[in-house]
Design a protein around this motif. Sequence first.
Motif, short mmCIF file in Angstrom:
data_model
loop_
_atom_site.label_atom_id
_atom_site.label_comp_id
_atom_site.label_asym_id
_atom_site.label_seq_id
_atom_site.Cartn_x
_atom_site.Cartn_y
_atom_site.Cartn_z
N ASP A 1 44.94 87.44 -7.73
CA ASP A 1 44.96 88.36 -8.80
C ASP A 1 43.91 89.67 -8.42
O ASP A 1 42.89 89.57 -8.14
CB ASP A 1 44.36 87.48 -10.23
CG ASP A 1 44.51 88.64 -11.12
OD1 ASP A 1 45.26 89.07 -11.65
OD2 ASP A 1 43.38 88.86 -11.85
N GLU A 2 44.65 90.65 -8.47
CA GLU A 2 44.05 92.10 -8.15
C GLU A 2 42.81 92.26 -9.07
O GLU A 2 41.91 92.80 -8.74
CB GLU A 2 44.95 92.93 -8.37
CG GLU A 2 46.19 93.22 -7.37
CD GLU A 2 45.69 93.63 -6.03
OE1 GLU A 2 44.80 94.41 -5.87
OE2 GLU A 2 46.03 92.86 -4.89
N THR A 3 42.79 91.78 -10.24
CA THR A 3 41.59 92.23 -11.28
C THR A 3 40.45 91.62 -10.55
O THR A 3 39.42 92.13 -10.42
CB THR A 3 41.91 91.75 -12.59
OG1 THR A 3 43.38 91.98 -12.77
CG2 THR A 3 40.97 92.32 -13.66
N ASN A 4 40.47 90.29 -10.20
CA ASN A 4 39.50 89.35 -9.54
C ASN A 4 39.09 89.98 -8.20
O ASN A 4 37.94 90.06 -8.02
CB ASN A 4 39.81 88.08 -9.66
CG ASN A 4 39.10 87.23 -10.45
OD1 ASN A 4 37.98 87.55 -10.93
ND2 ASN A 4 39.68 85.83 -10.73
N ARG A 5 40.00 90.31 -7.36
CA ARG A 5 39.77 90.77 -6.20
C ARG A 5 38.84 92.22 -6.20
O ARG A 5 38.00 92.17 -5.42
CB ARG A 5 41.03 91.02 -5.44
CG ARG A 5 42.02 89.91 -4.90
CD ARG A 5 42.94 90.47 -4.07
NE ARG A 5 42.61 90.96 -2.90
CZ ARG A 5 43.44 91.75 -2.13
NH1 ARG A 5 44.55 92.00 -2.38
NH2 ARG A 5 43.07 92.30 -0.98
N MET A 6 39.20 92.97 -7.18
CA MET A 6 38.54 94.40 -7.22
C MET A 6 37.26 94.19 -7.93
O MET A 6 36.34 94.69 -7.41
CB MET A 6 39.40 95.31 -8.07
CG MET A 6 40.65 95.52 -7.40
SD MET A 6 40.36 96.24 -5.74
CE MET A 6 41.93 96.21 -4.82
N LYS A 7 37.09 93.16 -8.83
CA LYS A 7 35.69 92.97 -9.54
C LYS A 7 34.71 92.40 -8.57
O LYS A 7 33.68 92.69 -8.59
CB LYS A 7 36.02 91.96 -10.55
CG LYS A 7 34.64 91.85 -11.48
CD LYS A 7 35.19 90.97 -12.92
CE LYS A 7 33.89 90.48 -13.57
NZ LYS A 7 34.16 89.56 -14.52
N TYR A 8 35.38 91.58 -7.71
CA TYR A 8 34.38 90.83 -6.67
C TYR A 8 34.80 91.55 -5.23
O TYR A 8 35.12 90.58 -4.51
CB TYR A 8 34.46 89.50 -6.55
CG TYR A 8 34.11 88.92 -8.01
CD1 TYR A 8 32.84 88.85 -8.30
CD2 TYR A 8 35.11 88.51 -8.96
CE1 TYR A 8 32.35 88.06 -9.50
CE2 TYR A 8 34.67 88.14 -10.25
CZ TYR A 8 33.28 87.78 -10.66
OH TYR A 8 32.92 87.28 -11.69
N ARG A 9 34.99 92.67 -5.12
CA ARG A 9 35.71 93.07 -3.90
C ARG A 9 34.76 92.63 -2.81
O ARG A 9 35.01 92.52 -1.69
CB ARG A 9 35.70 94.72 -4.13
CG ARG A 9 36.11 95.47 -2.59
CD ARG A 9 37.60 94.99 -2.43
NE ARG A 9 38.55 95.90 -1.63
CZ ARG A 9 39.87 95.60 -1.35
NH1 ARG A 9 40.23 94.58 -1.90
NH2 ARG A 9 40.54 96.48 -0.64
N TYR A 10 33.20 92.72 -2.89
CA TYR A 10 32.49 92.30 -1.58
C TYR A 10 32.84 90.79 -1.26
O TYR A 10 32.48 90.68 -0.11
CB TYR A 10 30.94 92.55 -2.07
CG TYR A 10 30.76 91.89 -3.63
CD1 TYR A 10 30.43 90.60 -3.68
CD2 TYR A 10 30.80 92.66 -4.60
CE1 TYR A 10 30.07 89.92 -4.85
CE2 TYR A 10 30.57 92.09 -6.04
CZ TYR A 10 30.02 90.89 -6.14
OH TYR A 10 29.91 90.37 -7.25
#
Length: 598
Positions: free
Chosen positions: A121-130
Amino acid sequence: MLKTNMCGELQIKDVGTSVILAGWVARRRDHGGLTFIDLRDSSGTIQIVIKNDKLNLTEKEISQIRNEWVLGVKGIVTERQEGARNSNMPTGDIEISVNELEIINQSNTPPFPINEDLSLDETNRMKYRYLDLRRSRMNQNLKLRHDVMHFIRNFLTNKKFIEIETPILNVATPEGARDYLVPSRIHPGKFYALPQSPQQWKQLLMVSGFEKYFQIARCFRDEDLRSDRQPEFTQLDIELSFVEEKDILILIEELMVSMLKELDLGFDFPLNFPLIPYSESMEKYGSDKPDLRFDLEINDLSSVFLNTSIKIFADVLKKDQRIRGIHIPGGNKLTKKQLQEFNEIAKLHGAMGVASMHFDDDYKITKSEYDGFSSLLEKFISIDELLTLNDRFNIKPGDAIIISAGHDDLTSQVLASIRNEAASMLNLVKETDLAFCFITEFPMFEYSDSANKWTAMHHLFTMPFEEDIQYIASDPKRVRSHAYDLVCNGQEVGSGSIRIHKSELLLKILQQLGIDESIAHEQFGHVLEAFEFGAPPHGGIAPGIDRIVALLAKESDIREVIAFPKTKTASDLLTGAPSKIGTENLDELHLKIDDPSS
RNA sequence: GGUUCAUUAGUGUAGUGGUGAACACACUAGCUUGUCACGCUAGGAACACGGGUUCAAUUCCCGUAUGAACCGCCA
């Protein structure tokens, strides 16, 4: 240093050496008295073996280690026992026998698995991008991006280019894309604009006599996003003096070809990039960024239907519009549903639909009769028309033809889109191909329906063809320019032009665009003035780094090659940008918020 | 600005107008000395939010939020 070696760099020849490693737990396999941990650092992973009885930590402490904990390991590089080797791992013939283990830091359970290549899910990827970037796919993408930039800097430096930085805070310009604006504290009511590209600066640097400039430059455009468009993106900005169009194209071709050879990623690519004039590209592919990995060219079928009894075709021809189509070898195996998608595509672009012709496996045709042909147009099409099509395309059983009739702008859009779609449906696209080409001879002007006026297709400073200058006022559509695009696999990956270096010509262009001379001086006065001080002939190009790296990484979205990208709504889910600011900030900037939604 | 799609344990998926909401991995506890996507036992954990239709909604409808795809926009 907290480590003597990198996990991924240890080899069989290092067996026997004592090393200190540090990294993250990629996986653990707990056998009770014996525990295996795959330790990962930026170089790769290696298996460490923990025999619990002779260690500084208790068995309990070791059993609590989890994925993504940070460990320090003191141990001996050991050759693995026969039968215990792992040929899937670069370091699979060796392992580390641990003498001392330090838990440097613990980790929460990650919000998604780091050690698997899942679509998330993109939302999670971006929120925890590191954490997303810890995954090997993203890690490799960013390494590739570095390799590309590193190569470019070396290549251009060897060719005596120099990299010069230009301002991020710029004057706003009304032309082109919407600017990102920065309010001025010191000048109430005034704004800087972030650069859409360093366009004017690099031309001024030519006037300054640098002759060969480049910059890996961040650019900003406040427009809606796509998979190949981020609000901020990176361009390789290049400008040279005393060059012609072909010099720049040759330079870029050499840059790309030698880079691809050096990186050695297993792609097939042309050593000489074909030059396709804009008009030819629009005619054959319906697009100024054709995907040349497959044929499926568009043809003008108007002449076939000059005396047709197919009413919609006759009507179109009467209006001086054209009937165009794509012959798709093997296209008859497309399903009804897939063909319906072509109609959806046509409607999306505002056409009524497309006509399709099907040649079944038992298709036969003679001068007087045919068999195995079907189409909604069958009732109206004549045998002569069918014969002409048959001969012209050398039609074989199993083929199909898709036809779109109407205004060229419309049929181009429709057929270009169908062309790409059909190629993907029929699996004509080879993943390892990089089909580069240059599109040249772009029109100087295009008519903007929304603004109701002529606008510069590339940008204001583009040099028109010498022999077309006479038509600037009388027939602007006819004026070709020395603007060119680098295109690969259906994507525009770079754009440039030879510039006007004389103010008279520039003023003439501005006039044609309906820009009043006084306004021109207000907005471009600094450039016009600079051109009065011995401006050299010059030109340049600006390949998009993000798009190029995405192509090389076989990623379809440039976000996959940008460390910290924005979402489609231009927000950063990690930091929360953009964010509200306090009233004291606003006061300082002399701003008042007028938000209809609050 | 418009059109469309998606949202179910931490993650990835399954599924339904009437709950015991399924599976895998992850997680927790325990066992486990040659694994490498280790294995075994047990356990905890979910229907995005608000409204409507209905005897009953996680399921159908509308809206909101977020993400995505496309058109417009943009080189």
